[in-house]
Design an enzyme around this catalytic site. Structure first.
Site, PDB file in Angstrom:
ATOM      1  N   ASN B 390      -6.003  -4.314   8.111  1.00 45.07           N
ATOM      2  CA  ASN B 390      -5.762  -3.204   8.823  1.00 45.07           C
ATOM      3  C   ASN B 390      -4.496  -2.813   7.143  1.00 45.07           C
ATOM      4  O   ASN B 390      -4.719  -1.663   6.679  1.00 45.07           O
ATOM      5  CB  ASN B 390      -4.813  -2.896   9.262  1.00 45.07           C
ATOM      6  CG  ASN B 390      -4.884  -1.823  10.287  1.00 45.07           C
ATOM      7  OD1 ASN B 390      -4.722  -1.000   9.505  1.00 45.07           O
ATOM      8  ND2 ASN B 390      -4.272  -1.869  11.850  1.00 45.07           N
ATOM      9  N   ASP B 391      -3.544  -3.325   7.471  1.00 43.41           N
ATOM     10  CA  ASP B 391      -2.533  -2.588   6.531  1.00 43.41           C
ATOM     11  C   ASP B 391      -2.385  -2.268   5.259  1.00 43.41           C
ATOM     12  O   ASP B 391      -2.150  -1.626   4.120  1.00 43.41           O
ATOM     13  CB  ASP B 391      -1.032  -3.074   6.743  1.00 43.41           C
ATOM     14  CG  ASP B 391      -0.234  -3.381   7.716  1.00 43.41           C
ATOM     15  OD1 ASP B 391      -0.511  -2.354   8.612  1.00 43.41           O
ATOM     16  OD2 ASP B 391       0.407  -4.329   7.899  1.00 43.41           O
ATOM     17  N   VAL B 392      -3.671  -3.442   4.819  1.00 40.88           N
ATOM     18  CA  VAL B 392      -3.827  -3.448   3.212  1.00 40.88           C
ATOM     19  C   VAL B 392      -5.077  -2.623   2.643  1.00 40.88           C
ATOM     20  O   VAL B 392      -4.994  -2.867   1.462  1.00 40.88           O
ATOM     21  CB  VAL B 392      -4.622  -5.244   2.777  1.00 40.88           C
ATOM     22  CG1 VAL B 392      -3.430  -6.786   3.119  1.00 40.88           C
ATOM     23  CG2 VAL B 392      -5.817  -4.895   3.638  1.00 40.88           C
TER      24      VAL B 392
END
Lengths: 98, 464
Positions: B390-392
Site C-alpha cells: 500500500n504505502d510503497v
C-alpha cells in the site's frame, strides 16, 4: 594502554572496513540470508562461552560455570539454527530455466 | 609460546578468513550457498580447536550445552515457515546478545573468585559494554519477536515521559559503568546495569510499529555483532572481534538501506514518527470514486496484456499467497505475457523478505527487480498488479508535500496503463493515510484475500 589492546583496536577497525566493503556488494535479493547467516557468525561467542566453562578456575563459584553453560546453549542455537536456516533458504534461490 | 597456543591462534585466523570469504560469496546467489558452508566450516574449526586447546575440565557442562543448543537450533531452523523468517532472525539476534552478556558475567565472576583477580580497566569496561549491549539486544529482540509473532501488539505503543525515562536510564547506566570500573570488586553495579539494559531494550522496541520492523531487526542484528566484538575485548580474542565486527557492519548497512527506503532517519524511526498521520488525512479526506473489478473482468484485462509487473507486499506474506502468485506467473507466461516482479526495499517485515518468499515458491530470482532497476519500466507496462502492498505505491510520496510519506521512494505503478490492486479492504496502510492511487482513473480495486483472489484470477485466465 598496552600493546594487546592497541592491536585489538586495530583489528576491530579494519574488520569493520572489510565488513562494509563486502556487505555493500550483497544484492537485495540475498538480504534475508545475509541476516540469518550473520546471526550464525555472531554465534562465535560460543568460543568465549566454551572458554569460560573450560577454564573456570578450580574453586571458582558455580555461578561462572552455570552462566557459561547457558551461554553455550544460546550461542549453539545461533550457530546451528543460523547456518541451517540460511542453507535452507539459499537452496531455494534458482535462476530461470532457459 | 607453547605449540598448542600457536596452533590455536593460526586456526582462529583460518576461521576468521573463512567468515570473510563466506560473506564475500554471499555477493551472488550462485556462490552464496557455498559461502555459507565455508563460514560454517570456519565455525566448526573454531569450536574444535577451542575444545582441544582448553582441556577437558567441566566437559559434562559443555556437552549438555551443545546438545541442547543443537537440538533447539536445528528444530527451529527446519520447522520455521518462510513467512516467519523475520521472527526467527529476531530470536537469533536475541540469543546472540544474551550469550555475550552471559559470557561477560561468567568471566567476571570467575575472576572475582580468585585471590588476586585481574580486573584491569580494559577488562572491566569491556565486561560492562558486553553486558549493556548484549542485554539491550536480548530484551529488544524478544519484544521484536513478540511483535512479529503478534504476542505483543504490533502497533506503536507510547506512554508518557517515554523518552525522558530512556535518557535517564542511559545516564544511570553510564554512571554505574564508571562505578564498576573504579571499584571492580563490587558486582552490584554490573547487575544493575544488566537490569537497566533489560528495560532499555524493551523501551527501544515497544514504541515501534509493525512496518518499521525491517529497521529494528537490522539494528538489533548489528547490536548482536557488536556485542560479540566487545566480548572479544573481554577475552582478548581477535577472532571474536573480527566476526562480531563483520556482523555489526552488516546490520548497520541494512539499517541504513531500510531507512533510505522509507526516507526517514534512524532517529525518526526509533522515536516513532508518522504518529499523527491518521488524524491529519481523515480531516480533509476527499470523496473519491473507486472502481472495482471481479476476477472475471480482471482476467480479461490480463489476457489482453503483453507486459505485467507484480508488486508484492506484506499482505502476500500474511495470506501465504506466494505459491498462488507463482501459479499466476506460469499461466501468464504460457500466454506469452512478460512477467516481472518489483520489490520495494521495505516490503515485508525484514530486508529481503519478499525475495525469500518468492524463491520458496520457485520464482526465479532473476525475475525480481529492485526499485531503481524497474521503476522506469512501469510506463510501458500494460498491467501493474499490486498484492498486499500500500504505502510503497502511494503516488502522494512523489508530489504531496503535506503527506507524511512525502519523499519516500515509491514504485511508480501508477504509470502503467492499468493498475490492479488486490487488497482485503479499503483500510489504509501502515502509515495510516489514504492512498490516492485508489481514486486514479487507471486504477481498479480487486478485493479479496490475496491467496483466494489470486487463485481465482489464475483459474479465470486459464479458462479464457
Amino acid at each position: 594502554m598496552d600493546n594487546t589492546l592497541l592491536m585489538l583496536i586495530y583489528v576491530f577497525v579494519l574488520a569493520i572496513f572489510i565488513g562494509f566493503e563486502l556487505i555493500t556488494k550483497v544484492p537485495p535479493t540475498l538480504h534475508t540470508p545475509l541476516m540469518s547467516g550473520s546471526n550464525a557468525i555472531s554465534g562465535i561467542t560460543i568460543v568465549g562461552a566454551l572458554g569460560s566453562v573450560l577454564s573456570a578456575h578450580t574453586g571458582s563459584t558455580e555461578i561462572a560455570i552455570i552462566l557459561g553453560t547457558v551461554a553455550i546453549v544460546f550461542a549453539t542455537i545461533n550457530v546451528v539454527g543460523g547456518y541451517l536456516v540460511t542453507d535452507r533458504m539459499l537452496k531455494m534461490f534458482k535462476k530461470k530455466k532457459s | 609460546m607453547e605449540t598448542i597456543k600457536i596452533i590455536t591462534y593460526f586456526s582462529y585466523l583460518i576461521a576468521s578468513v573463512l567468515f570473510i570469504i563466506g560473506i564475500k560469496m554471499l555477493g551472488s546467489p550462485k556462490t552464496a550457498r557455498k559461502g555459507n558452508f565455508y563460514s560454517a566450516v570456519g565455525m566448526f574449526i573454531a569450536v574444535v580447536v577451542t575444545l582441544a586447546d582448553q582441556g577437558i575440565l567441566n566437559f559434562q557442562y559443555i556437552l549438555i550445552g551443545i546438545i541442547i543448543g543443537s537440538i533447539v537450533g536445528a528444530t527451529i531452523a527446519i520447522k520455521v515457515k518462510m513467512t516467519a523468517m523475520p521472527q526467527m532472525v529476531g530470536l537469533l539476534n536475541g540469543f546472540g546478545g544474551g550469550a555475550s552478556t552471559l559470557v561477560a558475567f561468567s568471566v567476571y565472576y570467575d575472576q572475582l573468585s580468585l585471590p588476586n583477580p585481574n580486573l584491569n580497566v580494559q577488562f572491566t569496561i569491556a565486561v560492562m559494554l558486553s553486558i549493556l549491549i548484549g542485554t539491550v539486544t536480548f530484551s529488544g529482540s524478544l519484544i521484536a519477536f513478540g511483535k512479529l509473532q503478534e504476542i505483543v501488539s504490533g502497533k506503536v505503543i507510547k506512554f508518557p515521559l517515554q523518552n525522558p525515562i530512556s535518557i535517564l536510564l542511559m545516564a544511570a547506566a553510564v554512571v554505574l559503568l564508571v562505578m564498576g570500573v573504579v571499584n571492580p570488586q563490587d558486582a552490584t553495579p554490573y547487575l544493575i546495569v544488566a537490569g537497566i539494559s533489560l528495560v532499555l531494550g524493551v523501551l527501544l522496541v515497544l514504541p515501534i510499529g509493525g512496518a518499521d520492523m525491517p529497521v529494528v531487526i537490522s539494528l538489533l542484528n548489528s547490536y548482536s555483532g557488536i556485542a560479540a566484538a566487545t566480548t572479544g575485548f573481554v577475552l582478548n580474542n581477535s577472532m571474536l572481534i573480527i566476526a562480531g565486527s563483520l556482523v555489526g557492519a552488516s546490520g548497520i548497512i541494512l539499517t541504513n538501506i531500510m531507512c533510505k527506503g522509507m526516507n526517514r532517519s534512524l532517529m525518526n524511526v526509533v522515536l516513532g514518527g508518522w504518529e499523527n498521520a491518521g488524524t491529519v488525512t481523515t480531516a480533509d479526506a476527499k470523496k473519491v470514486d473507486i472502481k472495482s473489478v471481479d476476477s472475471e473482468e480482471a482476467a480479461m484485462i490480463f489476457d489482453a496484456a503483453s507486459k505485467v509487473i507484480i508488486t508484492p507486499g506484506y499482505g502476500m506474506a500474511v495470506a501465504q499467497a506466494q505459491h498462488a502468485v507463482k501459479e499466476l506467473m506460469i499461466v501468464l507466461e504460457k500466454k506469452g505475457i512478460d512477467v516481472k516482479f518489483a520489490i520495494h526495499p521495505v516490503a515485508g517485515r525484514m530486508p529481503g523478505h519478499m525475495n525469500v518468499l518468492l524463491a520458496e515458491a520457485d520464482v526465479p530470482y532473476d525475475k525480481l527487480y529492485a526499485l531503481e532497476d524497474i521503476n522506469d519500466e512501469f510506463s510501458n507496462t500494460d498491467v501493474a498488479l499490486i498484492i498486499g502492498a500500500n504505502d510503497v505505491v502511494n503516488p502522494a510520496a512523489r508530489h504531496d508535500k503535506n503527506s507524511p510519506i512525502y519523499g519516500m521512494p515509491i514504485l511508480n505503478v501508477d504509470y502503467a496503463k492499468t493498475v490492479i490492486m488486490n487488497k482485503r479492504s479499503m483500510a489504509s496502510g501502515y502509515a495510516g493515510i489514504d492512498n490516492e492511487l485508489f481514486g486514479y482513473p487507471n486504477n481498479l480495486m480487486y478485493f479479496g484475500d490475496a491467496k483466494d483472489a489470486i487463485t481465482k484470477l489464475t483459474n479465470e485466465i486459464k479458462n479464457l
